[in-house]
Scaffold this active site. Structure first.
Site, PDB file in Angstrom:
ATOM      1  CB  THR A   3     -28.081   1.337  10.357  1.00  0.00           C
ATOM      2  OG1 THR A   3     -29.092   1.122   9.369  1.00  0.00           O
ATOM      3  CG2 THR A   3     -28.744   1.714  11.669  1.00  0.00           C
ATOM      4  CE1 TYR A   4     -25.794   7.829   8.227  1.00  0.00           C
ATOM      5  CE2 TYR A   4     -24.961   5.935   7.005  1.00  0.00           C
ATOM      6  CZ  TYR A   4     -24.731   7.085   7.736  1.00  0.00           C
ATOM      7  OH  TYR A   4     -23.436   7.484   7.992  1.00  0.00           O
ATOM      8  CG  ASN A   5     -32.944   2.579  10.150  1.00  0.00           C
ATOM      9  OD1 ASN A   5     -32.752   3.473  10.965  1.00  0.00           O
ATOM     10  ND2 ASN A   5     -32.862   1.294  10.469  1.00  0.00           N
ATOM     11  CB  THR A   6     -31.368   3.998   3.421  1.00  0.00           C
ATOM     12  OG1 THR A   6     -29.951   4.117   3.599  1.00  0.00           O
ATOM     13  CG2 THR A   6     -32.056   5.159   4.112  1.00  0.00           C
TER      14      THR A   6
ATOM     15  CB  THR B  68     -29.310  -2.646   7.201  1.00  0.00           C
ATOM     16  OG1 THR B  68     -28.763  -1.766   8.207  1.00  0.00           O
ATOM     17  CG2 THR B  68     -30.100  -1.838   6.192  1.00  0.00           C
TER      18      THR B  68
ATOM     19  CB  CYS C 221      -0.927  -0.014   1.210  1.00  0.00           C
ATOM     20  SG  CYS C 221      -2.137   1.325   1.174  1.00  0.00           S
TER      21      CYS C 221
ATOM     22  CD  GLU D 182     -27.039   2.292   0.182  1.00  0.00           C
ATOM     23  OE1 GLU D 182     -28.074   2.090   0.848  1.00  0.00           O
ATOM     24  OE2 GLU D 182     -27.020   2.231  -1.063  1.00  0.00           O
TER      25      GLU D 182
END
Length: 483
Positions: free
Chosen positions: A377-380, A389, A130, A454
């Site tokens: 989480t953004y619940n999407t 999720t 890297c 995401e």
């Protein structure tokens, strides 16, 4: 704890804002267009990432005041804003904790000297070739007074640092092979011995930068402008379309729309069905153990699509020993990864307290970082709102730990095959085991209907799950030595 160096200014006595930075950059651009004899460097890449369009990353920092504040604080303390932070800006809650952890680990008082911390970071990042992280820490190593001779190769570093070579390679590629004998050799090397507190600091640095190398490759991070290979003095291309645009996805087709439609809905339906099965009946302990062993064996057989060998350059390989040592598919050679039951040794019940005892307060910071990544989480899901999720996040985390032989007795590993398709597994395996082989095609090929934010979230999960897995084996070996 106090800062190991009093030279850094804090945000309180710095009036520089993101608006000021933008004005400075604009002035530099104007100067570069005038024939005034001033050579102005410009970034080689288009934005922080080769995989994510620059406008999406910049849009986040423009709209989110919390991110602006985090960036300003980071710039005030470090004097720079690196591309990793800019990409992590999709998730401000995580980024804030990540920067706090980095600051504590690299700059606050601790068992190791500042230059040793950066040199160990170089060793760890070099293990996965890297160059981004290597160059970053080479600069920092020199800034804090590190001996330039050490950068000629590991053999030029003190014997005490050279002795970390074996620990570095085992943790990076086969951490389950680490034993208390490896620990004993480091702690009882006469004048080159490490203390237990120093060794904890070393282990955290090595595991952090192995996993951060995974994130760097997984997000296609471009070199920072101030590092080697990160800038050029050539004028911008007059063409409206260049190779850089291709790398950022401009002009790229996304494949057949009909093939992509329904990908998210299918995954959501599988999650719903699995939840309904949970409510009806649970598998027996024997069946769950069988499913774990099956999944662990199958993970050995998932072959990456980029199977050619990556030969490290001399610039990188000089910082570590035994370049030929890497991850191998043990199952094919009649070997196997032994199982570590979380009930026998876990981060929560064992590792956390050990780190906190030998490196005060840092165990708490690490625990927060793991928890934020796991619970974020953004619940999407893509365009869908109000989605739980947790089942999917747990499947990703547990699949990575499964590849390292780590088993949760209360988890049904049959869920993994339901929720993670083979293409996604290929990406995960490559990202965790040989991240230097990640390509933009591999990044684009999984979860094609999902947003870049995401996918960055997935990479954060992969990074933290990998770090915790390596750390568990290292801390278990230290615990066994101590008892």
């Amino acid at each position: 704890m106090r800062h190991a160096s009093a030279s850094n200014e804090t945000m309180e006595n710095s009036s520089l804002t993101m608006t000021d930075l933008f004005k400075i950059c604009t002035q530099c651009e104007r100067l570069s267009k005038k024939d005034v004899g001033v050579r102005i460097p410009r970034p080689v890449g288009n934005g922080p990432s080769r995989f994510i369009p620059e406008k999406e990353i910049l849009q986040v920092s423009k709209l989110d005041k919390r991110i602006q504040s985090i960036f300003e604080d980071a710039f005030a303390v470090l004097g720079r804003l690196d591309n990793i932070s800019l990409v992590m800006g999709f998730h401000p809650q995580y980024l804030e904790n990540f920067l706090k952890t980095q600051h504590y680990l690299l700059q606050m008082d601790g068992p190791l000297s500042l230059h040793c911390r950066h040199y160990i970071g170089i060793m760890a990042a070099a293990r996965h070739q890297c160059t981004y992280l290597v160059n970053l820490h080479v600069n920092d190593f020199l800034q804090v007074g590190g001996d330039p001779k050490w950068l000629n190769g590991l053999e030029e570093a003190p014997q005490k640092l050279q002795a970390l070579g074996e620990l570095n390679k085992i943790l990076a590629h086969r951490p389950w092979l680490l034993t208390k004998e490896h620990i004993e050799r480091l702690l009882k090397a006469e004048e080159h011995s490490w203390s237990l507190a120093e060794l904890i600091h070393v282990v955290v640095l090595l595991t952090l930068y192995h996993s951060l190398a995974s994130f760097t490759f997984g997000c296609g991070i471009n070199p920072d402008i101030h590092t080697d290979g990160g800038h050029t003095f050539r004028p911008p291309s007059l063409s409206g379309y260049c190779a850089c645009d291709i790398a950022n996805g401009n002009g790229e087709t996304k494949g057949n729309v009909s093939e992509l439609s329904g990908e998210v809905e299918v995954l959501m339906e599988k999650m719903k069905q699995l939840q309904e099965c949970h409510d009806e009946e649970e598998a027996s302990q024997e069946e769950m153990a069988t499913r774990f062993e099956r999944e662990k064996t199958e993970s050995m057989l998932v072959v990456t699509s980029e199977d050619e060998e990556c030969v490290p350059s001399r610039d990188v390989s000089r910082h570590f020993e035994d370049p030929s040592y890497g991850y191998k598919d043990f199952y094919r050679r009649g070997e196997h990864v032994p199982t570590l039951r979380v009930q026998d040794y876990s981060w929560e019940d064992h590792g956390f307290s050990l780190v906190n005892r030998l490196y005060p307060d840092f165990g708490q910071l690490l625990d927060e970082k793991f928890q934020i990544a796991y619970n974020l989480t953004y619940n999407t899901m893509a365009t869908h709102q109000g989605v739980d999720t947790s089942m999917l996040r747990r499947a990703i985390w547990n699949y990575i730990h499964c590849m390292f032989g780590i088993r949760y007795d209360d988890y049904d590993y049959g869920e993994i095959n339901q929720l993670l398709d083979r293409g996604f597994k290929v990406y995960i395996k490559t990202m965790v085991r040989t991240p230097e082989k990640i390509t933009k095609r591999m990044y684009d090929s999984f979860w094609r209907q999902f947003k870049h934010s995401e996918k960055v979230h997935v990479n954060l999960l992969l990074m933290e799950a990998r770090m915790q897995a390596e750390l568990l084996y290292a801390l278990r070996a230290i615990t066994r030595y101590m008892t």
